[in-house]
Scaffold this motif. Sequence first.
Motif, mmCIF file in Angstrom:
data_model
loop_
_atom_site.group_PDB
_atom_site.id
_atom_site.type_symbol
_atom_site.label_atom_id
_atom_site.label_comp_id
_atom_site.label_asym_id
_atom_site.label_seq_id
_atom_site.Cartn_x
_atom_site.Cartn_y
_atom_site.Cartn_z
ATOM 1 N N MET A 53 -15.318 83.420 63.369
ATOM 2 C CA MET A 53 -15.640 84.484 62.409
ATOM 3 C C MET A 53 -16.161 83.887 61.099
ATOM 4 O O MET A 53 -17.110 84.399 60.502
ATOM 5 N N LYS A 54 -15.523 82.791 60.672
ATOM 6 C CA LYS A 54 -15.961 82.110 59.440
ATOM 7 C C LYS A 54 -17.414 81.649 59.577
ATOM 8 O O LYS A 54 -18.191 81.721 58.631
ATOM 9 N N ILE A 55 -17.763 81.158 60.751
ATOM 10 C CA ILE A 55 -19.147 80.686 60.947
ATOM 11 C C ILE A 55 -20.101 81.883 60.991
ATOM 12 O O ILE A 55 -21.167 81.869 60.379
ATOM 13 N N PHE A 56 -19.681 82.924 61.717
ATOM 14 C CA PHE A 56 -20.523 84.118 61.873
ATOM 15 C C PHE A 56 -20.875 84.720 60.511
ATOM 16 O O PHE A 56 -22.018 85.080 60.255
ATOM 17 N N PHE A 57 -19.862 84.809 59.639
ATOM 18 C CA PHE A 57 -20.071 85.418 58.324
ATOM 19 C C PHE A 57 -20.415 84.379 57.268
ATOM 20 O O PHE A 57 -20.526 84.690 56.088
ATOM 21 N N GLY A 58 -20.527 83.126 57.676
ATOM 22 C CA GLY A 58 -20.818 82.055 56.732
ATOM 23 C C GLY A 58 -22.119 81.358 57.079
ATOM 24 O O GLY A 58 -23.166 81.992 57.137
ATOM 25 N N GLU A 59 -22.015 80.072 57.371
ATOM 26 C CA GLU A 59 -23.240 79.282 57.532
ATOM 27 C C GLU A 59 -24.135 79.768 58.677
ATOM 28 O O GLU A 59 -25.337 79.553 58.637
ATOM 29 N N GLY A 60 -23.561 80.442 59.678
ATOM 30 C CA GLY A 60 -24.366 80.922 60.800
ATOM 31 C C GLY A 60 -25.333 82.036 60.411
ATOM 32 O O GLY A 60 -26.342 82.251 61.075
ATOM 33 N N ASN A 61 -25.018 82.751 59.309
ATOM 34 C CA ASN A 61 -25.864 83.856 58.836
ATOM 35 C C ASN A 61 -26.067 84.960 59.870
ATOM 36 O O ASN A 61 -26.985 85.781 59.736
ATOM 37 N N CYS A 62 -25.221 84.979 60.879
ATOM 38 C CA CYS A 62 -25.387 85.969 61.946
ATOM 39 C C CYS A 62 -25.271 87.387 61.402
ATOM 40 O O CYS A 62 -25.936 88.311 61.871
ATOM 41 N N PHE A 63 -24.405 87.542 60.395
ATOM 42 C CA PHE A 63 -24.100 88.876 59.873
ATOM 43 C C PHE A 63 -25.307 89.546 59.224
ATOM 44 O O PHE A 63 -25.344 90.759 59.072
ATOM 45 N N VAL A 64 -26.307 88.747 58.846
ATOM 46 C CA VAL A 64 -27.456 89.318 58.132
ATOM 47 C C VAL A 64 -28.161 90.362 59.014
ATOM 48 O O VAL A 64 -28.494 91.449 58.549
ATOM 49 N N CYS A 65 -28.363 90.033 60.278
ATOM 50 C CA CYS A 65 -29.026 90.988 61.181
ATOM 51 C C CYS A 65 -27.999 91.809 61.970
ATOM 52 O O CYS A 65 -28.168 93.007 62.163
ATOM 53 N N HIS A 66 -26.944 91.127 62.424
ATOM 54 C CA HIS A 66 -25.893 91.852 63.157
ATOM 55 C C HIS A 66 -24.943 92.429 62.118
ATOM 56 O O HIS A 66 -23.811 91.994 61.974
ATOM 57 N N PHE A 67 -25.454 93.405 61.344
ATOM 58 C CA PHE A 67 -24.766 93.898 60.150
ATOM 59 C C PHE A 67 -24.180 95.286 60.357
ATOM 60 O O PHE A 67 -24.760 96.118 61.050
ATOM 61 N N GLY A 68 -23.026 95.530 59.724
ATOM 62 C CA GLY A 68 -22.413 96.862 59.745
ATOM 63 C C GLY A 68 -21.418 96.999 60.879
ATOM 64 O O GLY A 68 -21.322 96.130 61.743
ATOM 65 N N PRO A 69 -20.688 98.119 60.893
ATOM 66 C CA PRO A 69 -19.611 98.297 61.873
ATOM 67 C C PRO A 69 -20.071 98.153 63.323
ATOM 68 O O PRO A 69 -19.295 97.755 64.180
ATOM 69 N N ASN A 70 -21.342 98.445 63.598
ATOM 70 C CA ASN A 70 -21.840 98.323 64.976
ATOM 71 C C ASN A 70 -22.513 96.973 65.210
ATOM 72 O O ASN A 70 -23.131 96.745 66.245
ATOM 73 N N PHE A 71 -22.432 96.065 64.254
ATOM 74 C CA PHE A 71 -23.024 94.728 64.385
ATOM 75 C C PHE A 71 -24.517 94.785 64.720
ATOM 76 O O PHE A 71 -25.025 93.981 65.503
ATOM 77 N N SER A 72 -25.207 95.767 64.148
ATOM 78 C CA SER A 72 -26.667 95.821 64.272
ATOM 79 C C SER A 72 -27.206 96.474 63.017
ATOM 80 O O SER A 72 -26.730 97.540 62.613
ATOM 81 N N ASN A 73 -28.200 95.860 62.392
ATOM 82 C CA ASN A 73 -28.815 96.483 61.214
ATOM 83 C C ASN A 73 -29.836 97.535 61.622
ATOM 84 O O ASN A 73 -30.470 98.154 60.778
#
Length: 375
Positions: free
Chosen positions: A222-242
Amino acid sequence: MSRKALGILLLFFSLQVFGEEIVFTDSEKSLLEAFTPWPTVIPADPGNEYSGLKWAEALGAQLFNDPALSADQSISCASCHQSSKGFSDGFALPQSGVAPHVRNTQGLLNVGYQRWFGWDGGADSLWAASLRPMLSDIEMGSDIEGIATKLRDTTYLTEALEQNDLEIAALDDETVVVTVAKFIGAYMRTLASGETSFDKFLASLGVPDIEVRYPLSAQRGMKIFFGEGNCFVCHFGPNFSNGEFHDIGRPFFTGVGQVDPGRFTGIKRVNNDPFSLAGNFNGTKKEAEILKTTSVKFRQVNFGQWRTPSLRNLELTAPYMHDGSLQTLRDVIDYYAEIDPARLHSKGETILKSFTWSEREREDLVMFLKTLSEK
Ligand code: HEC
Ligand code: HEC
């Protein structure tokens, strides 16, 4: 110091792993807020006057399983969208259509959260996305007249319509088929998934004295996903999709000399779709929704872009990507880790880069993704 050693050191500090405890900083917690609450309210299917009506949803569920909607009456929506597989089919490419397909069957859980439908966003509502497979010459291969003829003889449908003051004989063929697509759209909006161990863990963060069992490995991932991985930028919001379209560099060749240009064709499809929100069949005529459709214009940058998929219940929907080209979640993580930015398509996303993730970090990310599935 070598890059790798520096990486490990940085990771150590950014993870704040002291012994077995993993601490989430205030800024991480405020970012995580954007991924709550879950479950949450699903918006109405745009332009669908039957969305939210219980009888229409129930009828939609029946129609979804009815092969009468296909040309030879052998294929239903459920042939490809199987409930046990998160409404996907388990194949890289669909095997039940009337002709070979080049795109992976999308799962339908939480589909109502999206604003564009299909990998390329070629439909602007759930009901338009229901008409497409019926009329597609590679999916169900039918046509308006053929479907309407069969539906007029479908007793469960005609009876339910009568109970709700709709006379099928009074409707022209096109309206019959659109109405049925709207019932199916109303049904698909109800396909929401429930709370996962990730959601429980998130709800417990910051609440004193609440302990939720959540694997340390998933916390590191989770730390990587929301940190250096930057995954959260596109997989954003409660449904993990922007809900937007991006090019992460997956191949778009579908055969020798043939390409699937993704969003580029998706926008053309919406623009030319007689059943879009800009057309005559929009049943609610909400200005903002129509504007969303009429203002979309395609640009060269859209070539090779695909809609960011949700990451919920991925354990049900393998294989992955628009062409089903990656078998496992580990394959996906390995792909992201080893992206060669120089080889991303010319307009590729600048946010993507390669990583020097260790075996453990890759497994941590996989573990994190698994906690987004219901158990
Ligand atoms: C032959 C297999 C097949 C059949 C039959 C089929 N689908 Fe699909 N479905 C797909 C594929 C493949 C995609 C992705 C299409 C694309 O991106 O162009 C898809 C995409 C969708 C989407 C968009 C999902 C999203 O996340 O945006 C919806 C909604 C949908 N289908 C509903 C239906 C309905 C309703 C029916 C029946 C009327 C149906 N499908 C029949 C294979 C199928
Ligand atoms: C630039 C936006 C972007 C970023 C950043 C990003 N993704 Fe994605 N992700 C996408 C898109 C777009 C797709 C679909 C691509 C395709 O089908 O070709 C995708 C696909 C996936 C899939 C497959 C889902 C499915 O249903 O097929 C997974 C899993 C995934 N991403 C996880 C991650 C992880 C983990 C990270 C961080 C390491 C990440 N993504 C970073 C946009 C992004």
